[in-house]
Design a protein around this motif. Structure first.
Motif, PDB file in Angstrom:
ATOM      1  N   ILE A   6     -13.185   4.662  73.021  1.00 40.13           N
ATOM      2  CA  ILE A   6     -14.424   5.330  72.703  1.00 40.13           C
ATOM      3  C   ILE A   6     -13.868   6.639  72.335  1.00 40.13           C
ATOM      4  O   ILE A   6     -13.121   7.301  72.798  1.00 40.13           O
ATOM      5  CB  ILE A   6     -15.351   5.426  73.807  1.00 40.13           C
ATOM      6  N   GLY A   7     -14.560   7.165  71.161  1.00 43.78           N
ATOM      7  CA  GLY A   7     -13.999   8.437  70.945  1.00 43.78           C
ATOM      8  C   GLY A   7     -15.411   9.284  70.451  1.00 43.78           C
ATOM      9  O   GLY A   7     -16.611   8.754  70.619  1.00 43.78           O
ATOM     10  N   ALA A   8     -15.282  10.526  70.118  1.00 47.80           N
ATOM     11  CA  ALA A   8     -16.593  11.221  69.631  1.00 47.80           C
ATOM     12  C   ALA A   8     -16.145  12.137  68.685  1.00 47.80           C
ATOM     13  O   ALA A   8     -14.917  12.808  68.571  1.00 47.80           O
ATOM     14  CB  ALA A   8     -17.016  12.118  71.087  1.00 47.80           C
ATOM     15  N   MET A   9     -17.088  12.469  67.706  1.00 46.50           N
ATOM     16  CA  MET A   9     -16.756  13.421  66.595  1.00 46.50           C
ATOM     17  C   MET A   9     -17.044  14.939  67.081  1.00 46.50           C
ATOM     18  O   MET A   9     -18.084  15.226  67.614  1.00 46.50           O
ATOM     19  CB  MET A   9     -18.138  13.168  65.569  1.00 46.50           C
ATOM     20  N   VAL A  10     -15.835  15.505  66.719  1.00 44.36           N
ATOM     21  CA  VAL A  10     -15.944  17.120  67.452  1.00 44.36           C
ATOM     22  C   VAL A  10     -17.150  17.905  66.954  1.00 44.36           C
ATOM     23  O   VAL A  10     -17.863  18.422  67.536  1.00 44.36           O
ATOM     24  CB  VAL A  10     -14.783  17.689  67.026  1.00 44.36           C
ATOM     25  N   GLU A  11     -17.504  17.678  65.455  1.00 42.87           N
ATOM     26  CA  GLU A  11     -18.459  18.605  65.136  1.00 42.87           C
ATOM     27  C   GLU A  11     -19.876  18.209  65.424  1.00 42.87           C
ATOM     28  O   GLU A  11     -20.774  19.098  65.687  1.00 42.87           O
ATOM     29  CB  GLU A  11     -18.405  18.347  63.463  1.00 42.87           C
ATOM     30  N   ALA A  20     -15.303  22.461  71.726  1.00 41.48           N
ATOM     31  CA  ALA A  20     -15.773  21.040  71.335  1.00 41.48           C
ATOM     32  C   ALA A  20     -14.538  19.939  71.998  1.00 41.48           C
ATOM     33  O   ALA A  20     -14.873  18.969  72.662  1.00 41.48           O
ATOM     34  CB  ALA A  20     -16.037  20.862  70.107  1.00 41.48           C
ATOM     35  N   ILE A  21     -13.694  20.270  71.775  1.00 40.85           N
ATOM     36  CA  ILE A  21     -12.548  19.365  72.265  1.00 40.85           C
ATOM     37  C   ILE A  21     -12.527  19.095  73.855  1.00 40.85           C
ATOM     38  O   ILE A  21     -12.260  18.100  74.275  1.00 40.85           O
ATOM     39  CB  ILE A  21     -10.862  19.775  71.812  1.00 40.85           C
ATOM     40  N   ARG A  22     -12.734  20.235  74.380  1.00 41.01           N
ATOM     41  CA  ARG A  22     -12.559  20.224  75.858  1.00 41.01           C
ATOM     42  C   ARG A  22     -14.058  19.692  76.313  1.00 41.01           C
ATOM     43  O   ARG A  22     -13.816  18.924  77.422  1.00 41.01           O
ATOM     44  CB  ARG A  22     -12.432  21.743  76.460  1.00 41.01           C
ATOM     45  N   LYS A  23     -14.886  19.973  75.584  1.00 42.96           N
ATOM     46  CA  LYS A  23     -16.192  18.863  75.591  1.00 42.96           C
ATOM     47  C   LYS A  23     -16.213  17.416  75.834  1.00 42.96           C
ATOM     48  O   LYS A  23     -16.545  16.873  76.602  1.00 42.96           O
ATOM     49  CB  LYS A  23     -17.256  19.606  75.058  1.00 42.96           C
ATOM     50  N   VAL A  24     -15.231  17.145  74.760  1.00 42.75           N
ATOM     51  CA  VAL A  24     -15.184  15.643  74.635  1.00 42.75           C
ATOM     52  C   VAL A  24     -14.474  15.149  75.656  1.00 42.75           C
ATOM     53  O   VAL A  24     -14.759  14.168  76.161  1.00 42.75           O
ATOM     54  CB  VAL A  24     -14.301  15.454  73.448  1.00 42.75           C
ATOM     55  N   ALA A  25     -13.407  15.723  76.302  1.00 39.80           N
ATOM     56  CA  ALA A  25     -12.468  15.432  77.497  1.00 39.80           C
ATOM     57  C   ALA A  25     -13.491  15.323  78.607  1.00 39.80           C
ATOM     58  O   ALA A  25     -12.870  14.373  79.555  1.00 39.80           O
ATOM     59  CB  ALA A  25     -11.362  16.516  77.703  1.00 39.80           C
ATOM     60  N   ASP A  30     -11.523   8.318  75.084  1.00 41.50           N
ATOM     61  CA  ASP A  30     -10.162   8.257  74.862  1.00 41.50           C
ATOM     62  C   ASP A  30      -9.651   9.176  73.628  1.00 41.50           C
ATOM     63  O   ASP A  30      -8.668   9.308  73.437  1.00 41.50           O
ATOM     64  CB  ASP A  30      -9.938   6.771  74.450  1.00 41.50           C
ATOM     65  N   GLY A  31     -10.573   9.424  72.569  1.00 39.71           N
ATOM     66  CA  GLY A  31     -10.192  10.231  71.490  1.00 39.71           C
ATOM     67  C   GLY A  31     -11.236  11.004  70.800  1.00 39.71           C
ATOM     68  O   GLY A  31     -12.439  11.087  71.162  1.00 39.71           O
ATOM     69  N   LEU A  32     -10.828  11.609  69.607  1.00 36.30           N
ATOM     70  CA  LEU A  32     -12.150  12.277  68.983  1.00 36.30           C
ATOM     71  C   LEU A  32     -11.618  12.171  67.402  1.00 36.30           C
ATOM     72  O   LEU A  32     -10.497  12.106  66.815  1.00 36.30           O
ATOM     73  CB  LEU A  32     -11.718  13.728  69.346  1.00 36.30           C
ATOM     74  N   GLN A  33     -12.636  12.791  66.696  1.00 35.04           N
ATOM     75  CA  GLN A  33     -12.463  12.802  65.135  1.00 35.04           C
ATOM     76  C   GLN A  33     -12.742  14.019  64.920  1.00 35.04           C
ATOM     77  O   GLN A  33     -13.805  14.693  65.125  1.00 35.04           O
ATOM     78  CB  GLN A  33     -13.422  11.676  64.609  1.00 35.04           C
ATOM     79  N   LEU A  34     -11.893  14.729  64.013  1.00 37.82           N
ATOM     80  CA  LEU A  34     -12.264  16.034  63.489  1.00 37.82           C
ATOM     81  C   LEU A  34     -12.389  16.239  61.862  1.00 37.82           C
ATOM     82  O   LEU A  34     -11.416  15.509  61.030  1.00 37.82           O
ATOM     83  CB  LEU A  34     -10.953  16.861  63.985  1.00 37.82           C
ATOM     84  N   TYR A  35     -13.288  16.953  61.403  1.00 36.51           N
ATOM     85  CA  TYR A  35     -13.352  17.025  59.919  1.00 36.51           C
ATOM     86  C   TYR A  35     -12.182  18.052  59.595  1.00 36.51           C
ATOM     87  O   TYR A  35     -12.011  19.116  60.259  1.00 36.51           O
ATOM     88  CB  TYR A  35     -14.754  18.050  59.553  1.00 36.51           C
ATOM     89  N   GLY A 254     -10.194  -1.286  68.162  1.00 33.40           N
ATOM     90  CA  GLY A 254      -9.882  -0.117  67.855  1.00 33.40           C
ATOM     91  C   GLY A 254     -11.123   0.943  68.320  1.00 33.40           C
ATOM     92  O   GLY A 254     -11.629   0.500  69.432  1.00 33.40           O
ATOM     93  N   PHE A 255     -11.161   2.148  67.687  1.00 33.15           N
ATOM     94  CA  PHE A 255     -11.995   3.131  68.198  1.00 33.15           C
ATOM     95  C   PHE A 255     -13.488   2.849  67.796  1.00 33.15           C
ATOM     96  O   PHE A 255     -13.863   2.315  66.645  1.00 33.15           O
ATOM     97  CB  PHE A 255     -11.668   4.687  67.627  1.00 33.15           C
ATOM     98  N   LEU A 256     -14.511   3.206  68.807  1.00 27.72           N
ATOM     99  CA  LEU A 256     -15.706   3.246  68.433  1.00 27.72           C
ATOM    100  C   LEU A 256     -16.004   4.793  68.620  1.00 27.72           C
ATOM    101  O   LEU A 256     -16.331   5.441  69.666  1.00 27.72           O
ATOM    102  CB  LEU A 256     -16.757   2.552  69.401  1.00 27.72           C
ATOM    103  N   THR A 257     -16.188   5.530  67.674  1.00 26.31           N
ATOM    104  CA  THR A 257     -16.359   6.948  67.484  1.00 26.31           C
ATOM    105  C   THR A 257     -17.696   7.374  67.308  1.00 26.31           C
ATOM    106  O   THR A 257     -18.323   7.108  66.299  1.00 26.31           O
ATOM    107  CB  THR A 257     -15.356   7.760  66.486  1.00 26.31           C
ATOM    108  N   ILE A 258     -18.145   8.168  68.501  1.00 27.71           N
ATOM    109  CA  ILE A 258     -19.712   8.201  68.310  1.00 27.71           C
ATOM    110  C   ILE A 258     -19.903   9.626  67.602  1.00 27.71           C
ATOM    111  O   ILE A 258     -19.284  10.812  67.748  1.00 27.71           O
ATOM    112  CB  ILE A 258     -20.206   8.838  69.900  1.00 27.71           C
ATOM    113  N   GLU A 259     -20.834   9.507  66.756  1.00 28.21           N
ATOM    114  CA  GLU A 259     -21.114  10.642  65.492  1.00 28.21           C
ATOM    115  C   GLU A 259     -22.988  10.648  65.844  1.00 28.21           C
ATOM    116  O   GLU A 259     -23.682  10.008  65.928  1.00 28.21           O
ATOM    117  CB  GLU A 259     -20.859   9.932  64.285  1.00 28.21           C
TER     118      GLU A 259
END
Length: 281
Positions: A6-11, A20-25, A30-35, A254-259
């Motif tokens: 599971i990941g999350a979109m930073v923006e 935002a990175i610290r918030k994701v943690a 497991d991860g994050l995506q960044l614009y 793989g990743f399911l990145t939450i947007e």
């Protein structure tokens, strides 16, 4: 053991990048995506110091980059604009590799169903160039689903003869814009899926996706009409249990990145989305 990450979109958090990175943690993901398309995170503005700080902050918080978003917001349907867009896309690939991921998600526009359409050929030439560069550095441009039916996108990708341009499967876009079935899309695009977005939504009224994505001007008689609504995970028309089963069937783990692009409290929606996904995986 989880069969997806599971990941999350930073923006989506609407915070400073590092905050935002610290918030994701704090979400236990497991991860994050960044614009990386504009501002301080664009390749032309990214200093060596900022790269080091980004990499360090992500690692210190126990995360990895699931992907980088390289969507320049123009698609690749304009032959005059494409050379500059392709070159910037290549620089985003270079930056992504430095940050530790070889997946770069993007929108390429709306692929015409008619292969003889002039725009089809323009997009094809641009994506050939993108695929060639991606292949040369072992990267993947991941086209986000939604603007066209999955079988149309598959035919287009097949014509490139490369996996350098692959797929970022967004089930909500399929439901909201093209009215396509996410499960069918998983099976149609199984050879190309390298990343996914976890998002949900509802189509309110069917329309031409070319209007939604700005490929052709929106007619005056539909101006102001709301055609779809993004909603928190589990509240829309994406059947996540069957969708995730389909991903398992094709061997995607793989990743399911939450947007979360809308909403008054996206951080709370993302936390609920993490809980929702953890309940399914």
């Amino acid at each position: 053991m989880k069969d997806f990450r599971i990941g999350a979109m930073v923006e989506s958090f609407r915070l400073d990048t590092f905050e935002a990175i610290r918030k994701v943690a704090t979400l236990g993901v497991d991860g994050l995506q960044l614009y990386c398309t504009k501002g301080e995170n664009a390749p032309e503005n990214m200093t060596a110091e900022r790269k080091r700080e980004l990499i360090s902050t992500v690692r210190e918080n126990g995360l990895v980059f699931s992907a980088i978003c390289g969507d320049l917001g123009r698609g690749f349907g304009n032959a005059e604009l494409n050379p500059a867009l392709i070159e910037k896309s290549k620089r985003i690939v270079d930056l992504s590799l430095e940050l530790g991921t070889n997946v770069i998600t993007t929108h390429i526009g709306v692929v015409p169903a008619d292969k003889n359409h002039e725009r089809y050929k323009v997009m094809q030439e641009a994506c050939h160039a993108l695929a060639e560069y991606a292949d040369s550095v072992n990267a993947r441009f991941a086209v986000e689903t939604g603007p066209e039916k999955s079988e149309v996108l598959k035919g287009f990708l097949d014509s490139l003869g490369s996996k350098g341009v692959s797929v970022n499967l967004d089930p909500a876009n399929l439901v909201m814009v093209s009215g396509d079935d996410p499960v069918a899309a998983v099976h149609n695009l199984k050879d190309y899926i390298v990343h996914t977005h976890a998002k949900d939504g509802i189509m309110l009224q069917k329309t031409n996706p070319e209007f939604i994505y700005g490929v052709t001007p929106e007619p005056e008689d539909i101006a102001g009409i709301t055609f779809f609504r993004e909603v928190p995970l589990g509240e829309g028309k994406v059947n996540f249990p069957t969708y995730l089963d389909a991903l398992r069937e094709i061997g995607y783990h793989g990743f399911l990145t939450i947007e979360r692009e809308v909403g008054e409290n996206p951080a709370a929606d993302i936390r609920r989305a993490v809980d929702f996904l953890n309940g399914l995986i």
